[in-house]
Design a protein around this motif. Structure first.
Motif, PDB file in Angstrom:
ATOM      1  N   ILE A  49      10.312  12.379  -2.207  1.00  0.00           N
ATOM      2  CA  ILE A  49       9.397  11.235  -2.238  1.00  0.00           C
ATOM      3  C   ILE A  49       9.652  10.383  -3.479  1.00  0.00           C
ATOM      4  N   PHE A  50       9.960  11.013  -4.596  1.00  0.00           N
ATOM      5  CA  PHE A  50      10.328  10.267  -5.800  1.00  0.00           C
ATOM      6  C   PHE A  50      11.535   9.369  -5.513  1.00  0.00           C
ATOM      7  N   GLY A  51      12.526   9.915  -4.799  1.00  0.00           N
ATOM      8  CA  GLY A  51      13.686   9.120  -4.439  1.00  0.00           C
ATOM      9  C   GLY A  51      13.339   7.978  -3.502  1.00  0.00           C
ATOM     10  N   ALA A  52      12.533   8.259  -2.484  1.00  0.00           N
ATOM     11  CA  ALA A  52      12.145   7.218  -1.526  1.00  0.00           C
ATOM     12  C   ALA A  52      11.324   6.124  -2.206  1.00  0.00           C
ATOM     13  N   MET A  53      10.493   6.516  -3.181  1.00  0.00           N
ATOM     14  CA  MET A  53       9.744   5.514  -3.943  1.00  0.00           C
ATOM     15  C   MET A  53      10.700   4.600  -4.683  1.00  0.00           C
ATOM     16  N   ARG A  54      11.690   5.173  -5.348  1.00  0.00           N
ATOM     17  CA  ARG A  54      12.663   4.372  -6.087  1.00  0.00           C
ATOM     18  C   ARG A  54      13.415   3.429  -5.152  1.00  0.00           C
ATOM     19  N   PHE A  55      13.840   3.956  -4.005  1.00  0.00           N
ATOM     20  CA  PHE A  55      14.570   3.144  -3.029  1.00  0.00           C
ATOM     21  C   PHE A  55      13.691   1.992  -2.545  1.00  0.00           C
ATOM     22  N   ASP A  56      12.436   2.280  -2.281  1.00  0.00           N
ATOM     23  CA  ASP A  56      11.525   1.248  -1.788  1.00  0.00           C
ATOM     24  C   ASP A  56      11.255   0.204  -2.870  1.00  0.00           C
ATOM     25  N   ALA A  57      11.191   0.637  -4.118  1.00  0.00           N
ATOM     26  CA  ALA A  57      11.021  -0.319  -5.218  1.00  0.00           C
ATOM     27  C   ALA A  57      12.220  -1.256  -5.306  1.00  0.00           C
ATOM     28  N   ILE A  58      13.418  -0.709  -5.131  1.00  0.00           N
ATOM     29  CA  ILE A  58      14.630  -1.519  -5.161  1.00  0.00           C
ATOM     30  C   ILE A  58      14.626  -2.549  -4.033  1.00  0.00           C
ATOM     31  N   MET A  59      14.043  -2.170  -2.896  1.00  0.00           N
ATOM     32  CA  MET A  59      14.029  -3.057  -1.733  1.00  0.00           C
ATOM     33  C   MET A  59      13.201  -4.318  -1.964  1.00  0.00           C
ATOM     34  N   ILE A  60      12.278  -4.291  -2.910  1.00  0.00           N
ATOM     35  CA  ILE A  60      11.473  -5.498  -3.167  1.00  0.00           C
ATOM     36  C   ILE A  60      12.382  -6.638  -3.609  1.00  0.00           C
ATOM     37  N   LYS A  61      13.149  -6.377  -4.669  1.00  0.00           N
ATOM     38  CA  LYS A  61      14.035  -7.431  -5.188  1.00  0.00           C
ATOM     39  C   LYS A  61      15.136  -7.764  -4.185  1.00  0.00           C
ATOM     40  N   LEU A  62      15.677  -6.731  -3.517  1.00  0.00           N
ATOM     41  CA  LEU A  62      16.719  -6.978  -2.526  1.00  0.00           C
ATOM     42  C   LEU A  62      16.192  -7.853  -1.391  1.00  0.00           C
ATOM     43  N   PRO A 109       0.796  -1.231   0.000  1.00  0.00           N
ATOM     44  CA  PRO A 109       0.000   0.000   0.000  1.00  0.00           C
ATOM     45  C   PRO A 109       0.826   1.277   0.000  1.00  0.00           C
ATOM     46  N   VAL A 110       1.925   1.313   0.736  1.00  0.00           N
ATOM     47  CA  VAL A 110       2.726   2.541   0.804  1.00  0.00           C
ATOM     48  C   VAL A 110       3.333   2.871  -0.557  1.00  0.00           C
ATOM     49  N   LEU A 111       3.940   1.892  -1.170  1.00  0.00           N
ATOM     50  CA  LEU A 111       4.582   2.115  -2.463  1.00  0.00           C
ATOM     51  C   LEU A 111       3.552   2.443  -3.541  1.00  0.00           C
ATOM     52  N   GLU A 112       2.438   1.735  -3.527  1.00  0.00           N
ATOM     53  CA  GLU A 112       1.392   1.994  -4.520  1.00  0.00           C
ATOM     54  C   GLU A 112       0.795   3.390  -4.337  1.00  0.00           C
ATOM     55  N   THR A 113       0.619   3.815  -3.075  1.00  0.00           N
ATOM     56  CA  THR A 113       0.114   5.157  -2.808  1.00  0.00           C
ATOM     57  C   THR A 113       1.094   6.212  -3.291  1.00  0.00           C
ATOM     58  N   SER A 114       2.381   5.964  -3.069  1.00  0.00           N
ATOM     59  CA  SER A 114       3.386   6.942  -3.494  1.00  0.00           C
ATOM     60  C   SER A 114       3.391   7.104  -5.010  1.00  0.00           C
ATOM     61  N   LEU A 115       3.260   6.009  -5.740  1.00  0.00           N
ATOM     62  CA  LEU A 115       3.241   6.091  -7.200  1.00  0.00           C
ATOM     63  C   LEU A 115       2.030   6.882  -7.693  1.00  0.00           C
ATOM     64  N   ASP A 116       0.883   6.658  -7.080  1.00  0.00           N
ATOM     65  CA  ASP A 116      -0.316   7.405  -7.472  1.00  0.00           C
ATOM     66  C   ASP A 116      -0.138   8.896  -7.182  1.00  0.00           C
ATOM     67  N   TRP A 117       0.411   9.221  -6.003  1.00  0.00           N
ATOM     68  CA  TRP A 117       0.614  10.629  -5.642  1.00  0.00           C
ATOM     69  C   TRP A 117       1.636  11.288  -6.561  1.00  0.00           C
ATOM     70  N   LEU A 118       2.710  10.573  -6.874  1.00  0.00           N
ATOM     71  CA  LEU A 118       3.726  11.113  -7.770  1.00  0.00           C
ATOM     72  C   LEU A 118       3.150  11.378  -9.159  1.00  0.00           C
ATOM     73  N   ASP A 119       2.286  10.500  -9.625  1.00  0.00           N
ATOM     74  CA  ASP A 119       1.619  10.724 -10.911  1.00  0.00           C
ATOM     75  C   ASP A 119       0.768  11.991 -10.878  1.00  0.00           C
ATOM     76  N   ARG A 120      -0.014  12.141  -9.809  1.00  0.00           N
ATOM     77  CA  ARG A 120      -0.922  13.293  -9.708  1.00  0.00           C
ATOM     78  C   ARG A 120      -0.180  14.614  -9.542  1.00  0.00           C
ATOM     79  N   SER A 121       0.968  14.562  -8.893  1.00  0.00           N
ATOM     80  CA  SER A 121       1.650  15.784  -8.473  1.00  0.00           C
ATOM     81  C   SER A 121       2.873  16.123  -9.307  1.00  0.00           C
ATOM     82  N   ALA A 122       3.089  15.416 -10.392  1.00  0.00           N
ATOM     83  CA  ALA A 122       4.333  15.561 -11.154  1.00  0.00           C
ATOM     84  C   ALA A 122       4.539  16.993 -11.641  1.00  0.00           C
TER      85      ALA A 122
END
Length: 258
Positions: free
Chosen positions: A206-219, A102-115
């Motif tokens: 937040i864009f950076g934190a989203m990217r970092f959190d995305a990387i953490m999935i595979k890690l 939920p956190v990562l998905e929410t961040s992606l939606d917010w980043l899309d809306r606020s770009a």
């Protein structure tokens, strides 16, 4: 780079050795090591200013003149932030493989809306003190380019202040005397790059934190497969980077899952 496999049995490359020191991640340089034990406030100030000046210098480079069109996700010479957001959304969906985040998905939606509107340039991708080789607290070499992208360079100052926050605030580490504050880092970057980011710095963090959190999935998945962490901890989703991203969203009044 040598592509002839007959020399050593496979293709290889040779790198120049650069003498210098590198701030550690474990324990974090904000808690132990030469920046804590040896550096003076003037040394730390010089390091912080040199790091931000380096980011600004990268922001001024022309990716077309450097022959980096192969990095262009648009294929038309028109890379944009939207391409990067789409890339990370697709990556997240693939790596989660049906799991909820939920956190990562929410961040992606917010980043899309606020770009914000910002022209693309060269984004180093992992802009932090630990990816620089230092000589006398000045940048001697920039390392770790695996996340380089044609993206608004504001992403680099966003990642930089994000990692700074994670290294001090999120670790409850006292800010070392001399290091530029967040506001000073942003002001230095703006002055040296000729670009304006101040009003949107929270977005880029937040864009950076989203990217970092995305990387953490595979890690996280790799660490589970290696037996380093138990599967029931759900590390690919439940980790400190997710917590940090959630706090950043909450500061913007964004409801997780909303």
């Amino acid at each position: 780079f040598e592509g002839d496999a007959s020399v050593l049995g496979r293709p290889f490359f040779v790198m120049e050795f650069v003498e210098g020191r590198i701030p550690a991640d474990v324990p974090r340089y904000s808690q132990a090591g030469f920046l804590v034990d040896e550096a003076t406030p003037a040394d730390r100030a010089r390091m912080g200013e040199s790091a931000v000046a380096t980011l600004a210098a990268l922001a001024r480079l022309d990716w077309r003149e450097l022959g980096l069109s192969w990095l262009d996700p648009s294929g038309r010479g028109e890379p944009t932030l939207r391409h990067q957001l789409d890339l990370y959304r697709r990556y997240v969906v693939k790596e989660l493989a049906g799991r909820e985040h939920p956190v990562l998905e929410t961040s992606l939606d917010w980043l899309d809306r606020s770009a914000p509107e910002a022209p693309a340039g060269i984004s180093w991708g992992d802009s932090r003190l630990g990816n620089i080789i230092w000589q006398d607290y000045r940048c001697a070499s920039v390392c770790d380019w695996e996340a380089v992208a044609l993206c608004p360079p504001e992403a680099d100052i966003g990642w930089f202040v994000m990692f700074d926050r994670m290294s001090f605030d999120d670790l409850d580490a006292k800010r070392l005397e001399g290091f530029p504050t967040r506001a000073e880092q942003v002001a230095l970057w703006e002055s040296a790059s000729g670009r304006k980011v101040a009003d949107a710095i929270d977005y880029w963090e937040i864009f950076g934190a989203m990217r970092f959190d995305a990387i953490m999935i595979k890690l996280g998945d790799r660490m589970v497969r290696a037996g380093i962490v138990p599967a029931d901890l759900n590390m690919p989703v439940v980790n400190g980077t997710t917590d940090s991203l959630a706090r950043l969203l909450e500061r913007q009044g964004v409801a997780i899952g909303g």
